[in-house]
Scaffold this motif. Structure first.
Motif, PDB file in Angstrom:
ATOM      1  N   GLN A  12      85.261  37.052  41.317  1.00 17.23           N
ATOM      2  CA  GLN A  12      83.947  36.634  42.314  1.00 17.23           C
ATOM      3  C   GLN A  12      83.207  35.585  41.553  1.00 17.23           C
ATOM      4  O   GLN A  12      82.850  35.969  40.389  1.00 17.23           O
ATOM      5  CB  GLN A  12      83.310  38.152  42.708  1.00 17.23           C
ATOM      6  N   PHE A  13      82.641  34.807  42.029  1.00 14.25           N
ATOM      7  CA  PHE A  13      82.071  33.673  41.399  1.00 14.25           C
ATOM      8  C   PHE A  13      80.644  33.284  42.088  1.00 14.25           C
ATOM      9  O   PHE A  13      80.662  33.325  43.164  1.00 14.25           O
ATOM     10  CB  PHE A  13      82.975  32.287  41.197  1.00 14.25           C
ATOM     11  N   VAL A  14      79.522  33.167  41.082  1.00 16.19           N
ATOM     12  CA  VAL A  14      78.454  32.667  41.686  1.00 16.19           C
ATOM     13  C   VAL A  14      77.905  31.492  41.374  1.00 16.19           C
ATOM     14  O   VAL A  14      77.685  31.277  40.056  1.00 16.19           O
ATOM     15  CB  VAL A  14      77.207  33.923  41.439  1.00 16.19           C
ATOM     16  N   VAL A  15      77.384  30.893  42.286  1.00 20.10           N
ATOM     17  CA  VAL A  15      76.691  29.382  42.064  1.00 20.10           C
ATOM     18  C   VAL A  15      75.305  29.546  42.425  1.00 20.10           C
ATOM     19  O   VAL A  15      75.054  29.683  43.666  1.00 20.10           O
ATOM     20  CB  VAL A  15      77.659  27.989  42.430  1.00 20.10           C
TER      21      VAL A  15
ATOM     22  N   GLN B 270      91.048  37.764  47.873  1.00 21.58           N
ATOM     23  CA  GLN B 270      90.464  38.360  46.894  1.00 21.58           C
ATOM     24  C   GLN B 270      89.428  37.580  46.241  1.00 21.58           C
ATOM     25  O   GLN B 270      88.543  38.036  45.421  1.00 21.58           O
ATOM     26  CB  GLN B 270      91.279  39.109  45.776  1.00 21.58           C
ATOM     27  N   ILE B 271      89.257  36.313  46.156  1.00 24.02           N
ATOM     28  CA  ILE B 271      88.946  35.366  45.486  1.00 24.02           C
ATOM     29  C   ILE B 271      87.601  35.085  46.407  1.00 24.02           C
ATOM     30  O   ILE B 271      87.625  34.464  47.438  1.00 24.02           O
ATOM     31  CB  ILE B 271      89.531  34.031  45.391  1.00 24.02           C
TER      32      ILE B 271
ATOM     33  N   THR C 192      77.896  41.670  36.128  1.00 26.86           N
ATOM     34  CA  THR C 192      77.331  41.848  37.348  1.00 26.86           C
ATOM     35  C   THR C 192      76.230  40.679  37.719  1.00 26.86           C
ATOM     36  O   THR C 192      75.695  40.457  36.616  1.00 26.86           O
ATOM     37  CB  THR C 192      76.667  43.190  37.525  1.00 26.86           C
ATOM     38  N   VAL C 193      76.066  40.343  38.850  1.00 27.24           N
ATOM     39  CA  VAL C 193      74.794  39.554  39.338  1.00 27.24           C
ATOM     40  C   VAL C 193      74.478  40.254  40.384  1.00 27.24           C
ATOM     41  O   VAL C 193      74.680  40.450  41.355  1.00 27.24           O
ATOM     42  CB  VAL C 193      75.154  38.355  39.842  1.00 27.24           C
TER      43      VAL C 193
ATOM     44  N   LEU D  33      76.517  42.187  42.760  1.00 27.73           N
ATOM     45  CA  LEU D  33      78.142  41.729  42.862  1.00 27.73           C
ATOM     46  C   LEU D  33      78.661  41.666  41.664  1.00 27.73           C
ATOM     47  O   LEU D  33      78.045  41.675  40.287  1.00 27.73           O
ATOM     48  CB  LEU D  33      77.788  40.194  43.267  1.00 27.73           C
ATOM     49  N   PRO D  34      79.895  42.347  41.483  1.00 27.16           N
ATOM     50  CA  PRO D  34      80.603  42.355  40.316  1.00 27.16           C
ATOM     51  C   PRO D  34      81.157  40.751  40.197  1.00 27.16           C
ATOM     52  O   PRO D  34      81.634  40.340  40.794  1.00 27.16           O
ATOM     53  CB  PRO D  34      81.745  43.435  40.699  1.00 27.16           C
ATOM     54  N   CYS D  35      80.760  40.356  38.894  1.00 26.20           N
ATOM     55  CA  CYS D  35      80.828  38.989  38.735  1.00 26.20           C
ATOM     56  C   CYS D  35      80.787  38.470  37.251  1.00 26.20           C
ATOM     57  O   CYS D  35      80.120  38.948  36.523  1.00 26.20           O
ATOM     58  CB  CYS D  35      79.825  38.150  39.210  1.00 26.20           C
TER      59      CYS D  35
END
Length: 462
Positions: A163-166, A198-199, A246-247, A255-257
């Motif tokens: 899981q990726f956050v921008v 899952q991505i 996490t975020v 979000l688990p990240c």
């Protein structure tokens, strides 16, 4: 008679273009040119998302200063303080040595740093897309997350690694999310244990629209492209806090990240605060001719200066874009030359030529000279613009060759590991904590004056 010394701080678009133009307009005997930069290259920032995703090699977007500049002496270090009254700049060289550089004319182009805001955890767990090192680290890190997720049998760990956050819905954030999403989506073919579903990539912005500068139609088009790709776009939302894995967003989601990429705007270089001059939202206030009111011989331009936009009028200032920085560099060179020769200075005036947003493959949106384009025509314009803006034939050839090779052969997923132990913090990558206070600046300059007075046969400053 000693030649006037022109000191340029920063080797980015504005600084390098100014130095290059001065070399062409001034003879060697007219002035001494010196450029202060901790890097030995001009970084082409708009293509950093391509480097982060591995489409381009780092050398493609790093134009060597010594290839472009012939007569300008490059001081390898960063300016950490300016005393405009003593006409002196304190420089910390890359080996840690501090020196005081005098000037007759100072051109300030220190650029900008990633704007962090006061959000818990961002300073420790987020990484920006402002430097070559950050882009290289992001690529290594993202590929590592794929490998670690494929190796793990723990479901929670796999979820957090995939899981990726921008954060930031501007050009840098949107292009970074688009390019890295393409990379991870294609990677599932090479990682049999990974399920593409899952991505998850999240693009988050507190603004109500994605890239509002594009206008409603193109902005909606860009939003539709990234959402159809599978990127989760959350507008009107930002980060409340971040931890190592996490975020938490302001809409209540956690979000688990393990990957937080921060592109939520830029702030002027902290060097500007050391001058004690008037600022506008942190950017140095300048006249239309790029001179700084009250500071003799000082010009400021680029991201760190609030340059009046005479085309738009009212109280508008030029946006911090590469397009304006390059042309302000040319204007600064003309005005420094005019100041040397005692002729009138001219105001900076440039109409924006448009915007380009490369979303990867044949997908892009562009607005050259107000003409709205999308798809392949927009991509041709976007890449043509970037090739034209790169300053050497070598850089253009490398970039075009990399694009062609990637289009024909696809991506590779190689972890270099050379930055695996480097802290991924904005402070470490962008060196935001090295600047001096006014008291420290004055003490350094006073000490240098006293030291030089003990050796009168030497010049006061090197």
């Amino acid at each position: 008679m000693q030649r006037p010394r022109i000191l340029i701080i920063g080797g980015g678009f504005a600084g390098m273009e100014c130095a290059h133009k001065l070399e062409r307009t001034l003879k060697a005997q007219d002035a001494e040119l010196r450029l202060i930069s901790p890097q030995d290259h001009q970084l082409y920032l708009p293509l950093l998302p391509h480097v982060a995703s591995g489409v381009l090699t780092p050398q493609s977007v790093a134009v060597p200063l010594r290839r472009m500049l012939r007569r300008t002496a490059i001081v390898p270090g960063g300016a950490i303080g300016v005393d405009p009254h003593a006409k002196a700049v304190i420089v910390r060289k890359i080996n840690g040595e501090e020196v005081v550089e005098r000037y007759d004319y100072l051109v300030l182009t220190p650029g900008s740093v990633t704007r962090q805001f006061d959000i818990p955890g961002v300073d420790r767990h987020a990484v920006g897309v402002k430097t070559l090192a950050e882009a290289a680290w992001i690529r290594d890190h993202v590929i590592s997350q794929l490998s670690l997720a494929a190796a793990s049998s723990d479901r929670a760990e796999r979820e957090s690694r995939l899981q990726f956050v921008v954060v930031g819905g501007g050009y840098a954030g949107t292009e970074t999310a688009a390019y890295l999403h393409r990379l991870t989506s294609a990677a599932t073919k090479r990682y049999p244990g990974l399920d593409p579903t899952q991505i998850n990539w999240h693009l988050v912005d507190v603004a109500p629209k994605l890239m509002p500068e594009l206008g409603d139609r193109l902005g909606e088009k860009a939003l539709d492209i990234v959402r159809r790709r599978g990127i989760h776009v959350s507008l009107g939302v930002t980060v409340e806090k971040a931890t190592e894995d996490t975020v938490t967003l302001t809409d209540g989601r956690t979000l688990p990240c393990r990957t937080l990429i921060w592109t939520a705007g830029v702030a002027p270089s902290p060097l500007i605060a050391t001058l004690g001059a008037e600022t506008n939202k942190g950017r140095l206030v300048v006249r239309p001719d790029l001179t700084v009111p009250g500071l003799d011989g000082v010009f400021a331009l680029g991201d760190a200066a609030a340059v009046p936009d005479l085309v738009k009028g009212d109280d508008a200032t030029c946006p911090p874009t590469a397009q304006h920085a390059m042309r302000q560099g040319w204007a600064a060179a003309r005005n420094v030359t005019a100041a040397l020769r005692g002729t009138p200075l001219s105001d900076y005036r440039h109409k924006d030529m448009g915007l380009v947003v490369d979303l990867g493959g044949i997908q892009a949106v562009s607005k050259p000279m107000g003409v709205q384009l999308s798809g392949l025509p927009a991509q041709v314009v976007a890449r043509g613009y970037h090739l034209g803006a790169l300053r050497t034939i070598t850089a253009r050839f490398r970039t075009a060759a990399n694009w062609t090779l990637n289009a024909l052969a696809g991506d590779d997923y190689v972890r270099t590991g050379f930055q695996a132990q480097r802290p991924a913090t904005l402070r470490d990558f962008e060196m935001t904590d090295v600047y001096l206070s006014p008291e420290e600046i004055q003490a350094r300059v006073t000490s240098e004056v006293a030291r030089r007075s003990m050796a009168p046969e030497k010049p006061l400053f090197p």
